[in-house]
Design an enzyme around this catalytic site. Structure first.
Site, PDB file in Angstrom:
ATOM      1  N   LYS A  45       0.858  -1.188   0.000  1.00  0.00           N
ATOM      2  CA  LYS A  45       0.000   0.000   0.000  1.00  0.00           C
ATOM      3  C   LYS A  45       0.895   1.238   0.000  1.00  0.00           C
ATOM      4  CE  LYS A  45      -1.580   2.466   3.257  1.00  0.00           C
ATOM      5  NZ  LYS A  45      -1.224   3.779   2.651  1.00  0.00           N
ATOM      6  N   GLU A  53      11.104   1.598   9.691  1.00  0.00           N
ATOM      7  CA  GLU A  53      12.031   2.713   9.445  1.00  0.00           C
ATOM      8  C   GLU A  53      11.241   3.976   9.763  1.00  0.00           C
ATOM      9  OE1 GLU A  53      13.364   5.745   7.812  1.00  0.00           O
ATOM     10  OE2 GLU A  53      13.547   4.763   5.844  1.00  0.00           O
ATOM     11  N   CYS A 107      13.765  11.403   6.170  1.00  0.00           N
ATOM     12  CA  CYS A 107      13.908  11.001   7.581  1.00  0.00           C
ATOM     13  C   CYS A 107      15.330  11.202   8.077  1.00  0.00           C
ATOM     14  CB  CYS A 107      13.560   9.526   7.751  1.00  0.00           C
ATOM     15  SG  CYS A 107      11.876   9.181   7.345  1.00  0.00           S
ATOM     16  N   GLU A 138      10.638  16.305  14.184  1.00  0.00           N
ATOM     17  CA  GLU A 138      11.139  16.490  12.826  1.00  0.00           C
ATOM     18  C   GLU A 138      10.350  17.611  12.157  1.00  0.00           C
ATOM     19  OE1 GLU A 138      12.340  12.736  10.189  1.00  0.00           O
ATOM     20  OE2 GLU A 138      10.468  12.482  11.231  1.00  0.00           O
TER      21      GLU A 138
HETATM   22  C1  SIN Z   1      13.659   8.365   4.161  1.00  0.00           C
HETATM   23  O1  SIN Z   1      13.508   9.563   4.202  1.00  0.00           O
HETATM   24  O2  SIN Z   1      12.914   7.619   4.794  1.00  0.00           O
HETATM   25  C2  SIN Z   1      14.719   7.698   3.316  1.00  0.00           C
HETATM   26  C3  SIN Z   1      15.803   8.585   2.913  1.00  0.00           C
HETATM   27  C4  SIN Z   1      16.863   7.877   2.105  1.00  0.00           C
HETATM   28  O3  SIN Z   1      16.714   6.750   1.651  1.00  0.00           O
HETATM   29  O4  SIN Z   1      17.921   8.484   1.940  1.00  0.00           O
END
Ligand code: SIN
Length: 494
Positions: free
Chosen positions: A183, A261, A295, A396
């Protein structure tokens, strides 16, 4: 039709893909896909519910034994074909990413290459799922270890890298012999549908790869079916920590494997002994990639007293020169944020920081002009005098805002960097070899960039510690998350 839409028109798919068939949601519901640059509708896809989620599991479970039994070399060949198709469609896929996610076209195509590299990597890893023979402990008894695929894998993916994130989940799953139900994020379903269409063209068998799209409101209905179904043996998720915790709690009933993650709050530390040009370049690359919507983007920038003012002045110059605009504009370096909620959060963080004493060096507000003519643009921003009390130090920001904190000692900055529940990535710049080892080991994160801002690569293990989750994507460790260990003991051989 926009130029981007024209370039990717042949890849546009607007249905779910279940059991190798493009189909509407069982109840016919649909949702719009919005261009974040203009706010206009690009198209629509199914707004799926529980019945669609269940059909995907049925399809993936039915074919799992046959797919798992295929020789690894055959699975590798299919992945290689898929990889070749992704590469030969890189411009169209890059345009599609830019169209629905907003990143500049150069970054869109860059993401295609980044995602494709994971497919290539896991095509090779598929043939290396070695087991073990354990040295005999008892005469006449053999002990062996096999690596087996975990089963049906549910992949739930984010909007910030609509191709790379789903590729780096699907590729290892298929390489290991798992089947997949996916998804994609509600904001960016079209890239995922195009990618799955290309997988179909590569020749993956019926039911091995299934995808359903759903709106933010209806996604829980889909995910709840997958959480409750004991045939789904693993969930792999990239997204927020609260959602990751929800998945961990709710999958406990069937004890699924999980790869999570999750959010980060990356520190970026510049010591007095750093190469300042390299540090500024590294920060520009990591902070402003995808408009700050990753992230692993530095969220807190710590600069030591001796170089603070020089660093801020060099950084401010470069940030002020960044061009903001839509993906279609050839000079754009920072695109729109993904949606109105994202811009509101950035605005809230900057206002809160200013209220608590931060100084705006560059930016600090929304932008709307002849080039950046849409609702979701925010000016690249540098703030100084940031402090731990500010919201942007704990959450964040996920946008083009660089808050600079001044620090005095190594001990002090390590304590501040680690003072967060998150632990995905950290970066630091120093030319002192002893300090490099000390700091790299002291930072509580899964990834550390040392004199380097670009850390992600298919050959490296990507993932976090603490509340940034667990599991690793990419590298030789990446296949482990999709396999289980079976021990065989054969006796009476002597
Ligand atoms: C992400 O922002 O979750 C992944 C970033 C990346 O793969 O560099």
């Amino acid at each position: 039709m926009t130029a981007l839409k024209q370039t990717c028109a042949a890849l546009l798919r607007d249905k779910n893909f279940i059991q190798h068939t493009w189909c509407d949601a069982r109840d016919g519901r649909r949702m719009d896909v919005i261009d974040p640059a203009s706010g206009e509708t690009i198209g629509s896809v199914p707004d799926s519910g529980a019945a669609d989620a269940l059909a995907a599991v049925d399809a993936a479970q039915a074919v799992f034994p046959a797919w798992a039994a295929r020789p690894a070399a055959e699975r590798a060949r299919l992945l290689k074909r898929w990889h070749a198709l992704i590469l030969s469609n890189q411009e169209a896929l890059g345009s599609l990413i830019s169209l629905e996610q907003g990143k500049p076209l150069k970054e869109g195509i860059g993401e295609v290459l980044y995602g494709a590299a994971y497919v290539d990597w896991f095509a090779a890893e598929a043939t290396r799922g070695y087991g073990d023979i354990i040295p005999e402990a008892v005469p006449g008894r053999k002990m062996m270890v096999l690596k087996e695929p975990v089963g049906v894998v549910a992949a739930i993916t984010p909007w910030n890298f609509p191709l790379a994130m789903i590729a780096r989940k699907i590729a290892p799953a298929l390489a290991a012999g798992c089947t997949v139900i996916a998804k994609p994020a509600e904001d960016t379903p079209l890239t995922a549908l195009a990618l799955v269409w290309l997988a179909g063209q590569a020749g993956f068998p019926e039911g091995v790869l299934n995808i359903v799209t759903a709106s933010r409101e209806r996604a829980p209905e889909v995910v709840d079916v997958w959480l409750a179904d004991s045939r789904v043996r693993k969930i792999t998720f990239t997204g927020s920590t609260p959602v990751g915790k929800h998945l961990a709690r709710e999958s406990a009933g069937t004890l699924k494997r999980l790869s999570l993650e999750l959010g980060g709050n990356a520190p970026f530390i510049v010591f007095d002994d750093a190469d300042l040009d390299a540090a500024v370049d590294g920060l520009m690359a990591s902070k402003f990639r995808n408009g700050g919507q990753t992230c692993v983007c530095p969220n807190r920038i710590y600069v030591q007293d001796g170089v603070h003012d020089d660093f801020v002045s060099r950084l401010s110059k470069q940030v002020a020169a960044l061009a903001v605009g839509p993906a279609t504009h050839p000079d754009s370096q920072i695109g729109p944020m993904i949606n109105a909620r994202a811009v509101e959060k950035i605005e809230r963080h900057v206002k809160d920081a200013v209220r608590l004493g931060a100084r705006v060096m560059v930016g600090g507000e929304r932008v709307r002009n002849a080039v950046a003519d849409g609702p979701n643009y925010y000016l690249p921003t540098v703030l100084t005098q940031a402090t731990p009390e500010m919201a942007l130090s704990c959450e964040e920001t996920f946008g083009p805002v660089a808050p600079v904190f001044r620090f005095h000692t190594e001990q002090d900055v390590i304590a501040q960097a680690n003072d967060t529940p998150f632990g995905l990535a950290a970066y630091f710049y120093s030319n002192d070899v002893r300090r490099i080892w000390r700091v790299a080991q002291a930072l509580e994160t899964g990834i550390v960039g040392i004199n380097e801002g670009a850390i992600a690569a298919e050959a490296a293990p990507f993932g976090g510690v603490k509340e940034s989750g667990y599991g690793r994507e990419g590298s030789r460790y990446g296949l482990d998350d999709y396999t289980q260990t079976k021990y065989l003991c054969q006796g009476n051989l002597g």
